[in-house]
Design a protein around this motif. Structure first.
Motif, PDB file in Angstrom:
ATOM      1  N   ALA A 130     -40.230  14.174 -14.688  1.00 37.55           N
ATOM      2  CA  ALA A 130     -39.822  14.880 -13.471  1.00 37.55           C
ATOM      3  C   ALA A 130     -40.910  14.767 -12.405  1.00 37.55           C
ATOM      4  O   ALA A 130     -40.616  14.540 -11.218  1.00 37.55           O
ATOM      5  CB  ALA A 130     -39.519  16.345 -13.787  1.00 37.55           C
ATOM      6  N   GLY A 131     -42.162  14.902 -12.818  1.00 39.30           N
ATOM      7  CA  GLY A 131     -43.277  14.774 -11.878  1.00 39.30           C
ATOM      8  C   GLY A 131     -43.357  13.379 -11.288  1.00 39.30           C
ATOM      9  O   GLY A 131     -43.598  13.213 -10.080  1.00 39.30           O
ATOM     10  N   GLU A 132     -43.162  12.364 -12.128  1.00 40.84           N
ATOM     11  CA  GLU A 132     -43.192  10.987 -11.631  1.00 40.84           C
ATOM     12  C   GLU A 132     -42.070  10.741 -10.634  1.00 40.84           C
ATOM     13  O   GLU A 132     -42.254  10.055  -9.631  1.00 40.84           O
ATOM     14  CB  GLU A 132     -43.093  10.006 -12.796  1.00 40.84           C
ATOM     15  CG  GLU A 132     -44.368   9.918 -13.616  1.00 40.84           C
ATOM     16  CD  GLU A 132     -44.225   9.041 -14.845  1.00 40.84           C
ATOM     17  OE1 GLU A 132     -43.112   8.528 -15.110  1.00 40.84           O
ATOM     18  OE2 GLU A 132     -45.233   8.877 -15.544  1.00 40.84           O
ATOM     19  N   ALA A 141     -42.585   9.669  -6.805  1.00 39.84           N
ATOM     20  CA  ALA A 141     -41.924   8.473  -6.272  1.00 39.84           C
ATOM     21  C   ALA A 141     -41.114   8.821  -5.023  1.00 39.84           C
ATOM     22  O   ALA A 141     -41.131   8.072  -4.033  1.00 39.84           O
ATOM     23  CB  ALA A 141     -41.027   7.853  -7.338  1.00 39.84           C
ATOM     24  N   ALA A 142     -40.413   9.967  -5.044  1.00 40.23           N
ATOM     25  CA  ALA A 142     -39.628  10.384  -3.881  1.00 40.23           C
ATOM     26  C   ALA A 142     -40.545  10.677  -2.696  1.00 40.23           C
ATOM     27  O   ALA A 142     -40.262  10.270  -1.556  1.00 40.23           O
ATOM     28  CB  ALA A 142     -38.788  11.606  -4.227  1.00 40.23           C
ATOM     29  N   GLU A 178     -40.740   8.784   0.906  1.00 34.32           N
ATOM     30  CA  GLU A 178     -40.688   9.483   2.195  1.00 34.32           C
ATOM     31  C   GLU A 178     -41.850   9.074   3.081  1.00 34.32           C
ATOM     32  O   GLU A 178     -41.674   8.834   4.280  1.00 34.32           O
ATOM     33  CB  GLU A 178     -40.714  10.995   1.989  1.00 34.32           C
ATOM     34  CG  GLU A 178     -39.434  11.598   1.466  1.00 34.32           C
ATOM     35  CD  GLU A 178     -39.571  13.099   1.260  1.00 34.32           C
ATOM     36  OE1 GLU A 178     -40.375  13.747   1.987  1.00 34.32           O
ATOM     37  OE2 GLU A 178     -38.893  13.619   0.371  1.00 34.32           O
ATOM     38  N   LEU A 179     -43.046   9.009   2.500  1.00 38.76           N
ATOM     39  CA  LEU A 179     -44.221   8.622   3.287  1.00 38.76           C
ATOM     40  C   LEU A 179     -44.090   7.197   3.810  1.00 38.76           C
ATOM     41  O   LEU A 179     -44.418   6.918   4.971  1.00 38.76           O
ATOM     42  CB  LEU A 179     -45.494   8.743   2.443  1.00 38.76           C
ATOM     43  CG  LEU A 179     -45.952  10.159   2.110  1.00 38.76           C
ATOM     44  CD1 LEU A 179     -47.186  10.116   1.217  1.00 38.76           C
ATOM     45  CD2 LEU A 179     -46.266  10.932   3.386  1.00 38.76           C
ATOM     46  N   ARG A 180     -43.610   6.293   2.976  1.00 38.17           N
ATOM     47  CA  ARG A 180     -43.422   4.902   3.416  1.00 38.17           C
ATOM     48  C   ARG A 180     -42.373   4.819   4.529  1.00 38.17           C
ATOM     49  O   ARG A 180     -42.542   4.087   5.497  1.00 38.17           O
ATOM     50  CB  ARG A 180     -43.009   4.025   2.239  1.00 38.17           C
ATOM     51  CG  ARG A 180     -44.116   3.785   1.242  1.00 38.17           C
ATOM     52  CD  ARG A 180     -43.599   2.983   0.050  1.00 38.17           C
ATOM     53  NE  ARG A 180     -44.530   3.011  -1.032  1.00 38.17           N
ATOM     54  CZ  ARG A 180     -45.464   2.074  -1.245  1.00 38.17           C
ATOM     55  NH1 ARG A 180     -45.537   1.059  -0.438  1.00 38.17           N
ATOM     56  NH2 ARG A 180     -46.285   2.184  -2.257  1.00 38.17           N
TER      57      ARG A 180
END
Length: 156
Positions: A132-134, A138-139, A143-145
């Protein structure tokens, strides 16, 4: 540290006896060595340490073979009648057989079965949380990208 003088003959006698008995004390007596000497050799000399572990490994193999034979084949015991040996019977060591079974089936039948089950459940929960943390990382990274790409193209 002072280098240790290699004494191949006493070392060889010690290692042969150690492989036979798996007893440091008995091997030292047979080789005429002090226990502190062989422990010092083991700690300072990688070659001697490897030979020590090899000798210990041979003892473990021999013991494993003996245990398996007693558990699966059994040992001959005399049957006494009127103060005389009337014959022999094969006796299987069921205690050893049970211990072997528990070791092989530790998760379901061993003395630590509940503990191992709890550990598996903790590991599964930890794995679920890590997954869940990974996914969250990743999400967030996506978003940052996306934000960086929008800033770069001037559409924000």
């Amino acid at each position: 540290m002072t280098p240790i003088k290699r004494c191949w003959r006493p070392q060889g006698r010690f290692l042969r006896e150690f492989a036979r008995t798996c007893s440091v004390s008995a091997a030292c007596r047979a080789a005429g060595l002090a226990r502190r000497t062989v422990y010092r050799w083991r700690d300072a000399d990688a070659d001697f340490r490897a030979r020590w572990e090899n000798a210990r490994g041979r003892v473990v193999e021999r013991l494993r073979d003996e245990v398996m034979e007693r558990a699966l084949v059994g040992t001959e015991r005399p049957v006494w009648q009127d103060g005389r040996i009337a014959g022999h019977e094969t006796v299987v060591d069921t205690r050893v057989l049970w211990k072997l079974f528990q070791a092989l089936q530790a998760e379901t039948d061993g003395p630590r079965a509940a503990e191992l089950q709890a550990q598996r459940e903790r590991n599964a929960e930890l794995s679920r949380r890590l997954d869940a943390g990974e996914k969250r990382v990743a999400a967030y990274d996506a978003e940052l990208r996306a934000a960086a790409a929008r800033r770069g193209s001037g559409t924000e």
